[in-house]
Motif scaffolding. Structure first.
Motif, short mmCIF file in Angstrom:
data_model
loop_
_atom_site.label_atom_id
_atom_site.label_comp_id
_atom_site.label_asym_id
_atom_site.label_seq_id
_atom_site.Cartn_x
_atom_site.Cartn_y
_atom_site.Cartn_z
N GLU A 1 -5.93 2.41 -12.79
CA GLU A 1 -6.71 2.46 -11.56
C GLU A 1 -6.19 1.44 -10.54
O GLU A 1 -6.19 1.71 -9.34
N GLY A 2 -5.75 0.30 -11.01
CA GLY A 2 -5.20 -0.71 -10.10
C GLY A 2 -3.91 -0.23 -9.45
O GLY A 2 -3.70 -0.45 -8.26
N VAL A 3 -3.08 0.43 -10.24
CA VAL A 3 -1.84 0.99 -9.69
C VAL A 3 -2.17 2.04 -8.63
O VAL A 3 -1.60 2.06 -7.54
N GLU A 4 -3.13 2.93 -8.95
CA GLU A 4 -3.53 3.96 -7.99
C GLU A 4 -4.12 3.33 -6.73
O GLU A 4 -3.88 3.82 -5.62
N CYS A 5 -4.85 2.27 -6.88
CA CYS A 5 -5.42 1.56 -5.73
C CYS A 5 -4.29 1.02 -4.85
O CYS A 5 -4.35 1.15 -3.62
N CYS A 6 -3.28 0.43 -5.46
CA CYS A 6 -2.11 -0.03 -4.69
C CYS A 6 -1.47 1.14 -3.94
O CYS A 6 -1.16 1.03 -2.75
N TYR A 7 -1.28 2.24 -4.65
CA TYR A 7 -0.66 3.41 -4.05
C TYR A 7 -1.47 3.91 -2.86
O TYR A 7 -0.92 4.28 -1.82
N ARG A 8 -2.79 3.90 -2.98
CA ARG A 8 -3.64 4.37 -1.87
C ARG A 8 -3.56 3.43 -0.68
O ARG A 8 -3.61 3.88 0.47
N LEU A 9 -3.41 2.15 -0.94
CA LEU A 9 -3.23 1.21 0.16
C LEU A 9 -1.90 1.48 0.87
O LEU A 9 -1.83 1.47 2.10
N PHE A 10 -0.86 1.75 0.09
CA PHE A 10 0.42 2.10 0.70
C PHE A 10 0.32 3.43 1.44
O PHE A 10 0.93 3.60 2.51
N ASP A 11 -0.46 4.38 0.91
CA ASP A 11 -0.68 5.65 1.60
C ASP A 11 -1.28 5.42 2.99
O ASP A 11 -0.97 6.15 3.93
N LYS A 12 -2.15 4.43 3.09
CA LYS A 12 -2.80 4.12 4.37
C LYS A 12 -1.89 3.37 5.32
O LYS A 12 -2.25 3.12 6.46
N GLY A 13 -0.70 2.98 4.87
CA GLY A 13 0.24 2.27 5.72
C GLY A 13 0.18 0.76 5.60
O GLY A 13 0.74 0.05 6.44
N GLU A 14 -0.50 0.26 4.58
CA GLU A 14 -0.60 -1.20 4.39
C GLU A 14 0.77 -1.75 4.01
O GLU A 14 1.57 -1.10 3.34
N SER A 15 1.03 -2.99 4.40
CA SER A 15 2.28 -3.65 4.04
C SER A 15 2.18 -4.22 2.63
O SER A 15 1.10 -4.33 2.06
N ARG A 16 3.32 -4.60 2.08
CA ARG A 16 3.33 -5.19 0.74
C ARG A 16 2.55 -6.50 0.73
O ARG A 16 1.84 -6.80 -0.23
N TYR A 17 2.67 -7.28 1.82
CA TYR A 17 1.93 -8.53 1.90
C TYR A 17 0.42 -8.27 1.90
O TYR A 17 -0.34 -8.94 1.20
N SER A 18 0.01 -7.29 2.69
CA SER A 18 -1.40 -6.94 2.77
C SER A 18 -1.93 -6.47 1.41
O SER A 18 -3.02 -6.85 0.98
N VAL A 19 -1.14 -5.65 0.73
CA VAL A 19 -1.54 -5.16 -0.60
C VAL A 19 -1.64 -6.33 -1.58
O VAL A 19 -2.58 -6.41 -2.37
N SER A 20 -0.69 -7.25 -1.51
CA SER A 20 -0.73 -8.39 -2.43
C SER A 20 -1.99 -9.23 -2.20
O SER A 20 -2.60 -9.72 -3.14
N GLN A 21 -2.38 -9.39 -0.94
CA GLN A 21 -3.57 -10.17 -0.63
C GLN A 21 -4.84 -9.45 -1.06
O GLN A 21 -5.73 -10.05 -1.67
N LYS A 22 -4.94 -8.16 -0.76
CA LYS A 22 -6.14 -7.41 -1.09
C LYS A 22 -6.32 -7.22 -2.59
O LYS A 22 -7.43 -7.25 -3.10
N MET A 23 -5.21 -7.02 -3.29
CA MET A 23 -5.28 -6.77 -4.74
C MET A 23 -5.23 -8.08 -5.53
O MET A 23 -5.38 -8.06 -6.75
N LYS A 24 -4.97 -9.17 -4.84
CA LYS A 24 -4.83 -10.48 -5.49
C LYS A 24 -3.73 -10.45 -6.56
O LYS A 24 -3.92 -10.84 -7.71
N ILE A 25 -2.57 -9.94 -6.12
CA ILE A 25 -1.38 -9.91 -6.96
C ILE A 25 -0.26 -10.60 -6.19
O ILE A 25 -0.38 -10.84 -4.99
N SER A 26 0.83 -10.91 -6.87
CA SER A 26 1.94 -11.59 -6.20
C SER A 26 2.66 -10.61 -5.28
O SER A 26 2.56 -9.39 -5.41
N PHE A 27 3.40 -11.17 -4.33
CA PHE A 27 4.20 -10.35 -3.42
C PHE A 27 5.24 -9.57 -4.21
O PHE A 27 5.52 -8.41 -3.91
#
Length: 107
Positions: free
Chosen positions: A57-83
Motif C-alpha cells: 500500500e505504501g508503494v502504491e501511495c508513492c505511485y499515486r503521488l507521482f501520478d499526481k505530478g509530485e516531485s521525489r522531494y515532495s513524496v519523500s516528505q509526505k511519505m516520511k521516507i528518504s530522498f
C-alpha cells in the motif's frame, strides 16, 4: 380514437421535465457518494512495516503521488521516507508505466 391519433396528442414537456428531474437527482446522488470516497493518505501507518520499509500500500501511495505530478522531494516528505527511497520508487514507477499504469486498490 386510434393509437396513432392519441400518440400525436401526447405533450412531451412533462416527460422531458421528468427526465431532467431524474438526471438532477442522479447527479446529486453521485456527488454524495463521491464525497465519501477518501483520498489515499501518505501518513497512514499501514504504508510502512515495523522495520520502516514500505508495504504494498505504501508503494502504491508513492505511485499515486507521482501520478499526481509530485516531485521525489515532495513524496519523500509526505511519505516520511528518504530522498533515495523516493528516487528508487520513482524509477520503479516509471518502469511499471508511469502515468499509464493501472492503479491498484488500497485498503
Amino acid at each position: 380514437m386510434t393509437a396513432a391519433k392519441r400518440a400525436k396528442h401526447v405533450d412531451p414537456k412533462p416527460v422531458l421535465d421528468l427526465i431532467a428531474s431524474i438526471e438532477a437527482d442522479l447527479m446529486r446522488l453521485k456527488d454524495m457518494v463521491s464525497a465519501q470516497i477518501e483520498p489515499f493518505d501518505p501518513a497512514n501507518p499501514h504504508n510502512k512495516t515495523s522495520d520502516g520499509k514500505l508495504t504494498g500500500e505504501g508503494v502504491e501511495c508513492c505511485y499515486r503521488l507521482f501520478d499526481k505530478g509530485e516531485s521525489r522531494y515532495s513524496v519523500s516528505q509526505k511519505m516520511k521516507i528518504s530522498f533515495a527511497a523516493a528516487t528508487h520508487r520513482f524509477n520503479s514507477w516509471r518502469k511499471v508505466g508511469g502515468n499509464k499504469r493501472k492503479p491498484t486498490l488500497l485498503g
